[in-house]
Enzyme design. Sequence first.
Site, PDB file in Angstrom:
ATOM      1  N   ASP A   1       0.847  -1.190   0.000  1.00  0.00           N
ATOM      2  CA  ASP A   1       0.000   0.000   0.000  1.00  0.00           C
ATOM      3  C   ASP A   1       0.885   1.244   0.000  1.00  0.00           C
ATOM      4  O   ASP A   1       1.607   1.494   0.960  1.00  0.00           O
ATOM      5  CB  ASP A   1      -0.892  -0.051   1.252  1.00  0.00           C
TER       6      ASP A   1
ATOM      7  N   ASN B   1      -0.260   4.521  -0.513  1.00  0.00           N
ATOM      8  CA  ASN B   1      -0.878   5.793  -0.109  1.00  0.00           C
ATOM      9  C   ASN B   1      -1.657   5.699   1.202  1.00  0.00           C
ATOM     10  O   ASN B   1      -2.427   6.596   1.545  1.00  0.00           O
ATOM     11  CB  ASN B   1      -1.779   6.333  -1.225  1.00  0.00           C
TER      12      ASN B   1
ATOM     13  N   ASP C   1      -4.172   3.706   2.428  1.00  0.00           N
ATOM     14  CA  ASP C   1      -5.612   3.469   2.593  1.00  0.00           C
ATOM     15  C   ASP C   1      -5.927   2.005   2.908  1.00  0.00           C
ATOM     16  O   ASP C   1      -7.084   1.596   2.921  1.00  0.00           O
ATOM     17  CB  ASP C   1      -6.396   3.938   1.358  1.00  0.00           C
TER      18      ASP C   1
ATOM     19  N   ASP D   1      -1.374  -0.946  -4.063  1.00  0.00           N
ATOM     20  CA  ASP D   1      -1.557  -0.106  -5.245  1.00  0.00           C
ATOM     21  C   ASP D   1      -0.288  -0.027  -6.090  1.00  0.00           C
ATOM     22  O   ASP D   1       0.743  -0.606  -5.728  1.00  0.00           O
ATOM     23  CB  ASP D   1      -2.002   1.303  -4.816  1.00  0.00           C
TER      24      ASP D   1
ATOM     25  N   ASP E   1      -2.918  -9.143 -16.680  1.00  0.00           N
ATOM     26  CA  ASP E   1      -3.905 -10.208 -16.725  1.00  0.00           C
ATOM     27  C   ASP E   1      -4.944  -9.816 -17.766  1.00  0.00           C
ATOM     28  O   ASP E   1      -5.380  -8.667 -17.809  1.00  0.00           O
ATOM     29  CB  ASP E   1      -4.574 -10.326 -15.352  1.00  0.00           C
TER      30      ASP E   1
ATOM     31  N   ASP F   1      -6.681 -15.256 -18.678  1.00  0.00           N
ATOM     32  CA  ASP F   1      -7.579 -15.908 -17.734  1.00  0.00           C
ATOM     33  C   ASP F   1      -8.496 -16.915 -18.440  1.00  0.00           C
ATOM     34  O   ASP F   1      -9.069 -16.607 -19.497  1.00  0.00           O
ATOM     35  CB  ASP F   1      -8.437 -14.809 -17.075  1.00  0.00           C
TER      36      ASP F   1
ATOM     37  N   GLU G   1      -4.217 -19.515 -18.961  1.00  0.00           N
ATOM     38  CA  GLU G   1      -4.717 -20.355 -17.879  1.00  0.00           C
ATOM     39  C   GLU G   1      -5.753 -21.285 -18.485  1.00  0.00           C
ATOM     40  O   GLU G   1      -6.770 -20.830 -19.007  1.00  0.00           O
ATOM     41  CB  GLU G   1      -5.350 -19.502 -16.782  1.00  0.00           C
TER      42      GLU G   1
ATOM     43  N   HIS H   1      -2.758 -16.665  -6.957  1.00  0.00           N
ATOM     44  CA  HIS H   1      -3.767 -15.999  -6.134  1.00  0.00           C
ATOM     45  C   HIS H   1      -5.011 -16.847  -5.902  1.00  0.00           C
ATOM     46  O   HIS H   1      -5.931 -16.417  -5.221  1.00  0.00           O
ATOM     47  CB  HIS H   1      -4.166 -14.682  -6.808  1.00  0.00           C
ATOM     48  N   ASP H   2      -5.082 -18.033  -6.523  1.00  0.00           N
ATOM     49  CA  ASP H   2      -6.245 -18.915  -6.364  1.00  0.00           C
ATOM     50  C   ASP H   2      -5.943 -20.135  -5.501  1.00  0.00           C
ATOM     51  O   ASP H   2      -6.839 -20.935  -5.234  1.00  0.00           O
ATOM     52  CB  ASP H   2      -6.712 -19.446  -7.728  1.00  0.00           C
TER      53      ASP H   2
HETATM   54  O1  TEU Z   1      -9.551 -18.822 -12.285  1.00  0.00           O
HETATM   55  C1  TEU Z   1     -10.105 -19.908 -12.938  1.00  0.00           C
HETATM   56  C2  TEU Z   1     -10.593 -21.060 -12.114  1.00  0.00           C
HETATM   57  O2  TEU Z   1     -11.440 -21.781 -12.583  1.00  0.00           O
HETATM   58  C3  TEU Z   1     -10.114 -21.392 -10.773  1.00  0.00           C
HETATM   59  O3  TEU Z   1      -8.766 -21.352 -10.598  1.00  0.00           O
HETATM   60  C4  TEU Z   1     -10.907 -20.607  -9.777  1.00  0.00           C
HETATM   61  O4  TEU Z   1     -10.092 -19.776  -9.021  1.00  0.00           O
HETATM   62  C5  TEU Z   1     -11.648 -21.472  -8.807  1.00  0.00           C
HETATM   63  O5  TEU Z   1     -10.751 -21.994  -7.920  1.00  0.00           O
HETATM   64  C6  TEU Z   1     -12.507 -22.542  -9.402  1.00  0.00           C
HETATM   65  O6  TEU Z   1     -12.910 -23.417  -8.370  1.00  0.00           O
HETATM   66  C7  TEU Z   1      -9.456 -17.608 -12.941  1.00  0.00           C
HETATM   67  C8  TEU Z   1      -8.804 -16.584 -12.025  1.00  0.00           C
HETATM   68  O7  TEU Z   1      -7.502 -16.988 -11.740  1.00  0.00           O
HETATM   69  C9  TEU Z   1      -9.649 -16.422 -10.809  1.00  0.00           C
HETATM   70  O8  TEU Z   1      -9.060 -15.595  -9.848  1.00  0.00           O
HETATM   71  C10 TEU Z   1     -10.982 -15.884 -11.247  1.00  0.00           C
HETATM   72  O9  TEU Z   1     -11.857 -15.821 -10.170  1.00  0.00           O
HETATM   73  C11 TEU Z   1     -11.615 -16.745 -12.341  1.00  0.00           C
HETATM   74  O10 TEU Z   1     -10.697 -17.113 -13.362  1.00  0.00           O
HETATM   75  C12 TEU Z   1     -12.716 -15.969 -13.023  1.00  0.00           C
HETATM   76  O11 TEU Z   1     -12.168 -14.913 -13.747  1.00  0.00           O
HETATM   77 CA    CA Z   2      -3.439   2.154  -1.366  1.00  0.00          CA
END
Ligand code: TEU
Ligand code: CA
Length: 538
Positions: free
Chosen positions: A20, A22, A24, A28, A97, A193, A247, A317-318
Amino acid sequence: MGKWYQEGAVYQIYPRSFKDGNGDGIGDLIGIIEKLDYIKSLGVKTIWLSPVYKSPLFDFGYDISDYYDIHEDYGTLDDFKKLIDEVHKRDMKLIMDLVVNHTSNEHYWFKEACKSKDNKYHDFYLWKDKPNNWTSLFGGKAWTYNERTNEYYLHLFAKEQPDLNWENPEVRNEVKKILRYWLDLGVDGFRCDVINLISKTPGLPNGKPKIALVGSEHYLNGPNVHKYLQEIKEEVFVHYDSFTVGECIFLKPEIALTYIENEKELNMVFQFDHMAADNFLKWFIRKFSTVRLKKALTKWQYKINGRGWNTLYFENHDQPRSVTRFGNENYHYESATMLATYLYFQQGTPFIYQGQEIGMTNAHFTKLEQYKDIETFNIYKIGRKFFSHKNMMRRIKKMSRDNARTPMQWDNSDFAGFSNKEPWIEVNPNHKEINVERDLEKSNSIIKYYRKILGLRKEYQTIIYGSYKEYYPNKKNYICYERVGENDKFLIICNFSEKTKKLKAPFNLEGFKLLLTNYNNEDNLLKPYEARVYYKEG
Ligand code: TEU
Ligand code: CA
């Protein structure tokens, strides 16, 4: 030889949780700029930014409402230009992305599309008078009613993420415009994605009945996906020195090659086989098995190398954090470095997710209110029809995407140096011990180990291009594979457990030197999570 996106590693940033700038409580772009020297110091070539576009944030940016602007939480377009500039000054690359299977329901196109059947944008989306039986990947039905046209629209994810109709050439032209816009600004490529979902069987027929993913045979690697991707490649990407990583969910190596062989559509893909080593369809948890993990990764090494290019990742991130999931929080340094050794000496482009390089762990949240992720809430709601609250909380604790989304741990201050204000999602209390500042002070530094690995990848072409062979595939909790080049050879051996193990090698190690290890130990016993990389010339 020598493509930058094959030889150089990628560092993924989840902007909301990185830094972060700034005050908040939300990460960012100016925060990212502050940390570029740190990222550079790891030895990575490329930064991948999860979405920073305008968005109502139902899915934290994977629902885009304006493809040409930056969300105010993250800064301005000028901040973004400054970021690209600063990245390039450091001889690094930046990829964005690209989320074009669907838009946000607040995108202008969708708002227009909902107004009437003869609106110019109506055909940008997928409609039916009566929904078919497809289910959403976030759980529940894939269709939502639109009163004004008396129809249902398709959303393979949340109802706030309507799927685009790629059959419509105007949609494809809009996508090309978006790509050119960012490439012309200097962006070096895209992580695409769920790109293998963009083509749906025309007519959108019912799918076979199954427990989950009903309808998937009508959109996974659908009938026109190759046509669309080739069109984009030929009209856009051939004109830029950029790369794409797609992906692709539920992907087999044979299908992967239809996208990446000779880099004809995408340069590489993310596959998910190894992400099932501790679960079945994510929410059905099973005991983690090292043999299952090895089988998945080895399959991709054998089937892709030589014909396509692999990606090497344990986190994003998933996904939950790999030290918690595959390693051992009680052997924090050892298992974090062992996992890195195992993964990044294979063939492919290394992807490192923010915080992985200090062994950030799962969030260990105990209350539903601590979570922020839409998928987590959806699954909780659906799961509660069958399971108790306690049962669902156990699954979520293990698998929720928020495990990866807690703020990056920079130091041991109140908000981990991420911000000086209470962040949008709780900081993991273990930031007192696990943080960048502290890691760098320790003799057992995970960051320094990552630097060594990435340094070796630059020094030895065999790690990039050498052949791969696995030994003892069925041996539990044990890793052994070799990489062979024209003039040298690597043997990687890891103890994937907390029990001391006897060293077992497929050939005599005389003449090999120990090039990298997470212990200081050359005897015949492998300590818990010990990793060794042996090297020999000739
Ligand atoms: O993710 C696709 C996806 O199907 C999975 O990895 C999802 O996170 C979930 O676990 C399914 O059970 C991509 C992105 O990486 C994710 O962050 C998004 O939420 C999703 O597409 C939709 O855009
Ligand atoms: Ca911020």
